[in-house]
Write an enzyme that holds these catalytic residues in place. Structure first.
Site, PDB file in Angstrom:
ATOM      1  CB  ILE A 235      -1.102   0.014   1.283  1.00 21.77           C
ATOM      2  CG1 ILE A 235      -0.431  -0.185   2.582  1.00 21.77           C
ATOM      3  CG2 ILE A 235      -1.976  -1.201   1.065  1.00 21.77           C
ATOM      4  CD1 ILE A 235      -1.123   0.198   3.661  1.00 21.77           C
TER       5      ILE A 235
ATOM      6  CB  THR B 297      -5.410   0.221  17.829  1.00 23.25           C
ATOM      7  OG1 THR B 297      -5.103  -0.092  19.100  1.00 23.25           O
ATOM      8  CG2 THR B 297      -4.632   1.451  17.178  1.00 23.25           C
ATOM      9  CG  ASP B 298      -7.533  -0.239  23.053  1.00 27.03           C
ATOM     10  OD1 ASP B 298      -6.594  -0.205  22.170  1.00 27.03           O
ATOM     11  OD2 ASP B 298      -8.007  -0.669  23.763  1.00 27.03           O
ATOM     12  CD  GLU B 299      -1.608  -0.337  21.477  1.00 33.32           C
ATOM     13  OE1 GLU B 299      -0.693   0.307  21.536  1.00 33.32           O
ATOM     14  OE2 GLU B 299      -1.772  -1.434  21.527  1.00 33.32           O
TER      15      GLU B 299
ATOM     16  CE1 TYR C 291      -0.375  -0.173  15.171  1.00 31.29           C
ATOM     17  CE2 TYR C 291      -0.819  -0.206  17.518  1.00 31.29           C
ATOM     18  CZ  TYR C 291      -1.087  -0.490  16.501  1.00 31.29           C
ATOM     19  OH  TYR C 291      -2.352  -1.429  16.069  1.00 31.29           O
ATOM     20  CB  SER C 292      -0.870   4.672  19.609  1.00 31.08           C
ATOM     21  OG  SER C 292       0.325   5.101  20.378  1.00 31.08           O
TER      22      SER C 292
ATOM     23  CE  LYS D 195      -4.252   1.255  12.929  1.00 36.42           C
ATOM     24  NZ  LYS D 195      -4.759   0.472  11.545  1.00 36.42           N
TER      25      LYS D 195
ATOM     26  NE  ARG E  75      -1.866  -2.657  26.869  1.00 35.83           N
ATOM     27  CZ  ARG E  75      -1.449  -1.711  27.504  1.00 35.83           C
ATOM     28  NH1 ARG E  75      -1.982  -1.439  28.640  1.00 35.83           N
ATOM     29  NH2 ARG E  75      -0.222  -1.162  27.569  1.00 35.83           N
TER      30      ARG E  75
ATOM     31  CG  HIS F 226       4.349  -0.494  29.010  1.00 34.64           C
ATOM     32  ND1 HIS F 226       4.740  -1.837  29.507  1.00 34.64           N
ATOM     33  CD2 HIS F 226       3.265  -0.879  27.942  1.00 34.64           C
ATOM     34  CE1 HIS F 226       4.183  -2.761  28.761  1.00 34.64           C
ATOM     35  NE2 HIS F 226       3.115  -2.399  28.035  1.00 34.64           N
TER      36      HIS F 226
HETATM   37  N1  LIG Z   1      -3.779  -7.026  16.976  1.00 34.49           N
HETATM   38  C1  LIG Z   1      -4.427  -6.303  17.707  1.00 34.49           C
HETATM   39  O1  LIG Z   1      -4.946  -6.362  18.975  1.00 34.49           O
HETATM   40  C2  LIG Z   1      -5.407  -5.064  17.297  1.00 34.49           C
HETATM   41  C3  LIG Z   1      -6.343  -4.286  18.075  1.00 34.49           C
HETATM   42  C4  LIG Z   1      -7.177  -3.346  17.332  1.00 34.49           C
HETATM   43  C5  LIG Z   1      -6.582  -2.847  16.110  1.00 34.49           C
HETATM   44  N2  LIG Z   1      -5.793  -3.743  15.424  1.00 34.49           N
HETATM   45  C6  LIG Z   1      -5.570  -3.215  13.882  1.00 34.49           C
HETATM   46  O2  LIG Z   1      -6.017  -4.132  13.041  1.00 34.49           O
HETATM   47  C7  LIG Z   1      -5.206  -4.300  11.890  1.00 34.49           C
HETATM   48  C8  LIG Z   1      -4.645  -5.714  12.040  1.00 34.49           C
HETATM   49  O3  LIG Z   1      -3.835  -5.985  12.947  1.00 34.49           O
HETATM   50  P1  LIG Z   1      -3.102  -7.303  13.083  1.00 34.49           P
HETATM   51  O4  LIG Z   1      -2.804  -7.685  14.591  1.00 34.49           O
HETATM   52  O5  LIG Z   1      -4.039  -8.420  12.562  1.00 34.49           O
HETATM   53  O6  LIG Z   1      -1.668  -7.143  12.467  1.00 34.49           O
HETATM   54  P2  LIG Z   1      -0.593  -7.986  11.728  1.00 34.49           P
HETATM   55  O7  LIG Z   1       0.707  -7.449  11.952  1.00 34.49           O
HETATM   56  O8  LIG Z   1      -0.855  -9.456  12.089  1.00 34.49           O
HETATM   57  O9  LIG Z   1      -1.035  -8.131  10.237  1.00 34.49           O
HETATM   58  C9  LIG Z   1      -0.626  -6.744   9.544  1.00 34.49           C
HETATM   59  C10 LIG Z   1      -1.001  -7.354   7.853  1.00 34.49           C
HETATM   60  O10 LIG Z   1      -0.529  -6.285   7.085  1.00 34.49           O
HETATM   61  C11 LIG Z   1       0.292  -6.670   6.059  1.00 34.49           C
HETATM   62  N3  LIG Z   1       1.035  -5.408   5.589  1.00 34.49           N
HETATM   63  C12 LIG Z   1       1.790  -4.561   6.284  1.00 34.49           C
HETATM   64  N4  LIG Z   1       2.380  -3.755   5.696  1.00 34.49           N
HETATM   65  C13 LIG Z   1       1.716  -3.710   4.706  1.00 34.49           C
HETATM   66  C14 LIG Z   1       1.853  -2.880   3.361  1.00 34.49           C
HETATM   67  N5  LIG Z   1       2.537  -1.749   3.317  1.00 34.49           N
HETATM   68  N6  LIG Z   1       1.103  -3.175   2.397  1.00 34.49           N
HETATM   69  C15 LIG Z   1       0.191  -4.248   2.310  1.00 34.49           C
HETATM   70  N7  LIG Z   1      -0.057  -5.051   3.411  1.00 34.49           N
HETATM   71  C16 LIG Z   1       0.947  -4.812   4.490  1.00 34.49           C
HETATM   72  C17 LIG Z   1       1.175  -7.668   6.715  1.00 34.49           C
HETATM   73  O11 LIG Z   1       1.787  -8.525   5.878  1.00 34.49           O
HETATM   74  C18 LIG Z   1       0.224  -8.358   7.353  1.00 34.49           C
HETATM   75  O12 LIG Z   1      -0.372  -9.257   6.757  1.00 34.49           O
HETATM   76  C19 LIG Z   1      -4.284  -3.249  12.184  1.00 34.49           C
HETATM   77  O13 LIG Z   1      -4.762  -1.837  11.386  1.00 34.49           O
HETATM   78  C20 LIG Z   1      -4.024  -2.849  13.654  1.00 34.49           C
HETATM   79  O14 LIG Z   1      -3.768  -1.468  13.874  1.00 34.49           O
HETATM   80  C21 LIG Z   1      -5.019  -4.566  15.906  1.00 34.49           C
END
Ligand SMILES: NC(=O)c1ccc[n+]([C@@H]2O[C@H](COP(=O)([O-])OP(=O)(O)OC[C@H]3O[C@@H](n4cnc5c(N)ncnc54)[C@H](O)[C@@H]3O)[C@@H](O)[C@H]2O)c1
Length: 352
Positions: free
Chosen positions: A60, A132-134, A158-159, A162, A222, A292
């Site tokens: 992306i 995310t909630d972060e 990270y947060s 996002k 958490r 943290h």
């Molecule tokens: N894990 C959690 O607890 C949590 C909670 C709330 C929200 N989220 C959000 O949900 C989403 C997914 O989280 P996750 O834990 O499954 O993450 P993850 O790291 O397991 O997966 C991310 C995916 O995005 C792909 N990716 C990364 N960079 C990319 C790029 N430049 N182009 C195309 N694809 C790319 C990776 O290959 C991977 O498959 C994220 O946006 C995260 O912020 C996660």
């Protein structure tokens, strides 16, 4: 409905792709993923041959690639999950979080906007950004919860990335009247969770008798949600969420890290036939993560009341399922921890 799901080879994305491919056979589902270290197509081996499913390897951060893909495939909807997602990695390499989470999201917004504007407008279209909630920062008062009105106060790279992506999505809704909807979810756990994250790391280390590294005194709180329940919430927001709105998603399920690790130790002792208390001896306290956040807790009343979503599992039940999945999927775990899953992809796909 031609639906683009980004990040579908990752932890949460793979559960979302599976749910949509199986629940909506009339939709064409396209999974766009760059297959970074966190992307693993083995997460989707059960549905990879479904007639309504297509995998596209692509990044992306590549605006031209996205423009071409939208011009060719004319998606009706986008569910955007692709991201760099690990806080520790964002501390050592913030720029890759800016590139994927901020620049990548704006590229995707532009590609969707240009494609929709040039083919008749926004009617019937929807851009759903998963966050995310972060972004809300840390709670200090035990009675407080994050609501959709809580001011953003991101504390980690990270947060912050996002939060920036959320602001861009809302700005495109406001400025260009793009049909956007957002959700902010608490910590997920469940099958296919990448073993650098707390719960799968602890399961793996308990099983292999390695130290269980707990940050600081383990006081951080958490709010945990089973990943399949997050996927169900994403289904509800995508289909029933009001355009322009944000929905907080969480399980009203707060755990101190140390209590959670003790609960996992108990479950693992039972499953592995070890005397009670054996695994807890592996707990080791390590220097706290920089910046943290102390406590996250989501008020999920809006999605519950307005969209009728509810978590389907109690935490203990979800944790048992998760432990059972990791114990039954040792090959998946070994391939991920050894990095073997990545060499498998090399040369397998061109950009598409
Ligand atoms: N894990 C959690 O607890 C949590 C909670 C709330 C929200 N989220 C959000 O949900 C989403 C997914 O989280 P996750 O834990 O499954 O993450 P993850 O790291 O397991 O997966 C991310 C995916 O995005 C792909 N990716 C990364 N960079 C990319 C790029 N430049 N182009 C195309 N694809 C790319 C990776 O290959 C991977 O498959 C994220 O946006 C995260 O912020 C996660």
């Amino acid at each position: 409905m031609k639906l683009l799901i980004t990040g579908g080879a990752g932890f949460i994305g793979s559960h979302v792709v599976r749910l949509f491919v199986t629940k909506y056979p009339e939709y064409q589902i396209y999974n766009l993923d760059a297959l970074t270290y966190a992307g693993n197509l083995a997460n989707l081996s059960d549905i990879e041959n479904a007639p309504n499913y297509t995998f596209i390897k692509g990044d992306i951060t590549d605006a031209k690639f996205l423009e071409d893909m939208f011009a060719e495939l004319s998606f009706d909807g986008v569910i955007h999950l692709a991201a760099e997602s690990h806080v520790d990695r964002s501390i050592t390499d913030p720029m890759s979080f800016v590139m994927t989470n901020v620049v990548g999201t704006v590229n995707l917004l532009n590609a969707a906007k240009n494609s929709w504007v040039s083919t008749g407008g926004f009617d019937g279209k929807r851009f759903y950004h998963v966050s995310t909630d972060e972004v809300y920062g840390s709670l200090h008062n035990p009675e407080d919860f994050f609501t959709e009105e809580t001011a953003y106060d991101p504390q980690s790279p990270y947060s912050a990335s996002k939060a920036a992506s959320d602001h861009f999505v809302r700005a495109y809704g406001n400025t260009y009247k793009m049909p956007v909807v957002l959700s902010n979810c608490s910590n997920n756990y469940g099958p296919n969770h990448f073993p650098e994250k707390l719960i799968p790391l602890m399961i793996h280390n308990i099983q292999t008798n390695k130290p269980l590294p707990v940050y600081g005194k383990g006081e951080n709180v958490r709010d945990w949600l089973f990943v399949v329940d997050h996927a169900r919430a994403i289904d509800a927001v995508f289909h029933k969420g009001k355009l322009g709105e944000t929905y907080n998603i969480g399980g009203f399920n707060e755990w101190k890290n140390l209590d959670l690790v003790h609960l996992l130790c108990q479950i693992m002792d039972r499953k592995l036939g070890r005397p009670e208390g054996t695994s807890a001896q592996l707990i080791t306290y390590v220097t706290d993560r920089a910046g943290h956040d102390l406590r996250y807790a989501i008020d999920a009343n809006k999605i519950m009341n307005e969209l009728g979503w509810q978590p389907s599992l109690q935490f203990e039940e979800g944790l048992e399922k998760t432990v059972d999945w990791f114990l039954a999927n040792q090959t998946w775990l070994e391939n991920v921890t050894s990095g073997a899953y990545q060499s498998y992809y090399k040369g397998m796909y061109a950009n598409r």
